[in-house]
Design a protein around this motif. Structure first.
Motif, short mmCIF file in Angstrom:
data_model
loop_
_atom_site.label_atom_id
_atom_site.label_comp_id
_atom_site.label_asym_id
_atom_site.label_seq_id
_atom_site.Cartn_x
_atom_site.Cartn_y
_atom_site.Cartn_z
N ALA A 148 0.86 -0.68 0.17
CA ALA A 148 0.23 0.16 0.00
C ALA A 148 0.81 1.62 0.43
CB ALA A 148 -0.76 -0.29 0.74
N ALA A 149 2.26 1.56 0.41
CA ALA A 149 2.70 2.65 0.82
C ALA A 149 3.55 2.64 -0.46
CB ALA A 149 3.81 2.50 2.07
N THR A 150 4.03 1.60 -0.95
CA THR A 150 4.47 1.52 -2.26
C THR A 150 3.57 2.06 -3.56
OG1 THR A 150 6.21 -0.30 -1.72
CG2 THR A 150 5.55 0.49 -3.89
N ARG A 151 2.60 1.85 -3.71
CA ARG A 151 1.65 2.50 -4.41
C ARG A 151 0.85 3.82 -4.15
NH1 ARG A 151 -0.88 -3.30 -3.54
NH2 ARG A 151 -3.11 -1.82 -1.63
N GLU A 152 0.90 4.23 -3.28
CA GLU A 152 0.80 5.50 -2.56
C GLU A 152 2.30 7.08 -2.85
OE1 GLU A 152 -1.68 7.52 -1.40
OE2 GLU A 152 -2.86 5.83 -1.74
N LEU A 153 3.77 5.63 -3.31
CA LEU A 153 4.64 6.42 -3.26
C LEU A 153 4.92 6.93 -4.43
CD1 LEU A 153 7.54 7.93 -2.58
CD2 LEU A 153 8.57 5.18 -2.80
N MET A 154 3.87 5.67 -5.75
CA MET A 154 3.96 5.26 -7.03
C MET A 154 3.59 6.40 -8.03
SD MET A 154 6.27 2.72 -8.31
CE MET A 154 6.14 2.43 -9.73
N LYS A 155 2.25 7.43 -6.71
CA LYS A 155 1.71 7.95 -7.47
C LYS A 155 2.11 9.74 -7.97
CE LYS A 155 -2.25 6.42 -5.60
NZ LYS A 155 -3.96 6.78 -4.56
N VAL A 156 3.00 9.62 -7.15
CA VAL A 156 4.27 11.30 -7.16
C VAL A 156 4.49 11.01 -9.16
CG1 VAL A 156 4.28 11.37 -5.10
CG2 VAL A 156 6.41 10.39 -5.99
N LEU A 157 4.96 9.93 -9.31
CA LEU A 157 5.58 9.67 -10.80
C LEU A 157 4.62 9.34 -11.85
CD1 LEU A 157 7.56 6.35 -10.41
CD2 LEU A 157 8.13 8.92 -10.01
N ALA A 158 4.87 9.98 -12.75
CA ALA A 158 4.34 10.60 -13.68
C ALA A 158 3.53 9.28 -14.91
CB ALA A 158 5.13 11.50 -15.45
N PRO A 159 2.66 9.35 -15.38
CA PRO A 159 1.83 7.30 -15.54
C PRO A 159 2.74 7.10 -15.89
CG PRO A 159 0.46 9.25 -15.63
CD PRO A 159 1.78 9.85 -15.87
N SER A 160 3.42 6.98 -17.15
CA SER A 160 4.63 6.74 -18.47
C SER A 160 5.89 6.21 -17.21
CB SER A 160 5.10 7.58 -19.19
OG SER A 160 5.60 9.25 -18.62
N HIS A 161 5.97 7.22 -16.36
CA HIS A 161 7.39 6.57 -15.34
C HIS A 161 6.95 5.20 -14.93
CE1 HIS A 161 10.06 10.98 -15.78
NE2 HIS A 161 9.95 10.07 -16.76
N ARG A 162 5.99 5.11 -13.98
CA ARG A 162 4.91 5.02 -13.30
C ARG A 162 4.81 2.97 -14.10
NH1 ARG A 162 0.71 7.83 -11.19
NH2 ARG A 162 -0.20 6.44 -13.12
N LYS A 163 4.60 3.57 -15.44
CA LYS A 163 4.75 1.75 -16.35
C LYS A 163 6.10 1.14 -16.65
CE LYS A 163 1.91 3.37 -19.50
NZ LYS A 163 1.31 3.59 -20.61
N VAL A 164 7.08 2.50 -16.54
CA VAL A 164 8.53 1.68 -16.68
C VAL A 164 9.27 0.43 -15.90
CG1 VAL A 164 10.36 2.41 -17.24
CG2 VAL A 164 8.64 3.21 -18.75
#
Length: 208
Positions: A148-164
């Motif tokens: 859950a913490a990782t998912r919250e942290l990943m929200k700071v990234l642009a969608p394309s960066h999250r995908k990569v």
């Protein structure tokens, strides 16, 4: 599988959120051509639009996943990645792109149930004589908190960066395969990964 997708389409039509599905479907039809031609923004918008619908479908089909090898989030991620991977090869075959995505979703859900049958999880009624090396309730709770913490942290990234990051680190894809999936070059993928990791480090720095 065709019957399942037909049932899904029928239930979606009668669902209170059917107007949302129709709106999303119409928007997807506008986006799929530029996305298939390599427009990364169109691909990212497709993922953003289908994500809540796919998640709703997975929750309704999978229910309690305690007996499965995966979580709802795992299956949703697989569906989104498969959708991105299929976009460049998509061809109109007389059905909406949303129906095509639901077809992917149905296959991934079926795969999850198939894996659970091949490697079932059985409840243990008796206390074992020796300590089990597998994770216990506390370890599972901590793991869920970390996810859950990782998912919250990943929200700071642009969608394309999250995908990569998901493709490169979670799925272990090569830079070349990731580049092919999102329509860019391996060099750009490495740069995106580097920038995404630096942003995550910067976000964690104050708490360190």
């Amino acid at each position: 599988m065709a019957t399942e997708r037909g049932t899904l389409a029928q239930s979606d039509h009668n669902h209170p959120a059917s107007s949302e599905s129709r709106r999303v479907s119409d928007r997807l039809e506008e986006l799929i051509e530029p996305a298939a031609a390599g427009d990364r923004r169109a691909v990212a918008e497709i993922v953003r639009l289908v994500h809540p619908l796919v998640r709703r479908y997975c929750r309704s089909r999978l229910g309690n996943t305690a007996h499965l090898q995966v979580t709802v989030d795992d299956v949703v991620q697989e569906i989104l990645l498969a959708t991105v991977d299929a976009v460049p090869r998509y061809r109109d075959q007389g059905k909406s792109f949303l129906a095509f995505v639901y077809g992917i979703a149905a296959n991934k859900v079926a795969d999850a149930f198939r894996r659970s049958q091949q490697h079932p999880i059985y409840p243990m009624a008796d206390v074992p004589d020796r300590a089990s090396p597998t994770a216990g309730p506390e370890e599972w709770a901590l793991a869920n908190e970390r996810r859950a913490a990782t998912r919250e942290l990943m929200k700071v990234l642009a969608p394309s960066h999250r995908k990569v990051l998901v493709m490169r680190i979670v799925l272990g894809w090569s830079a070349a395969r990731t580049a092919e999936a999102i329509g860019t070059s391996p060099g750009v993928v490495r740069v995106m990964q580097h920038r995404a990791l630096n942003k995550l480090r910067a976000e964690l720095a104050p708490a360190a």
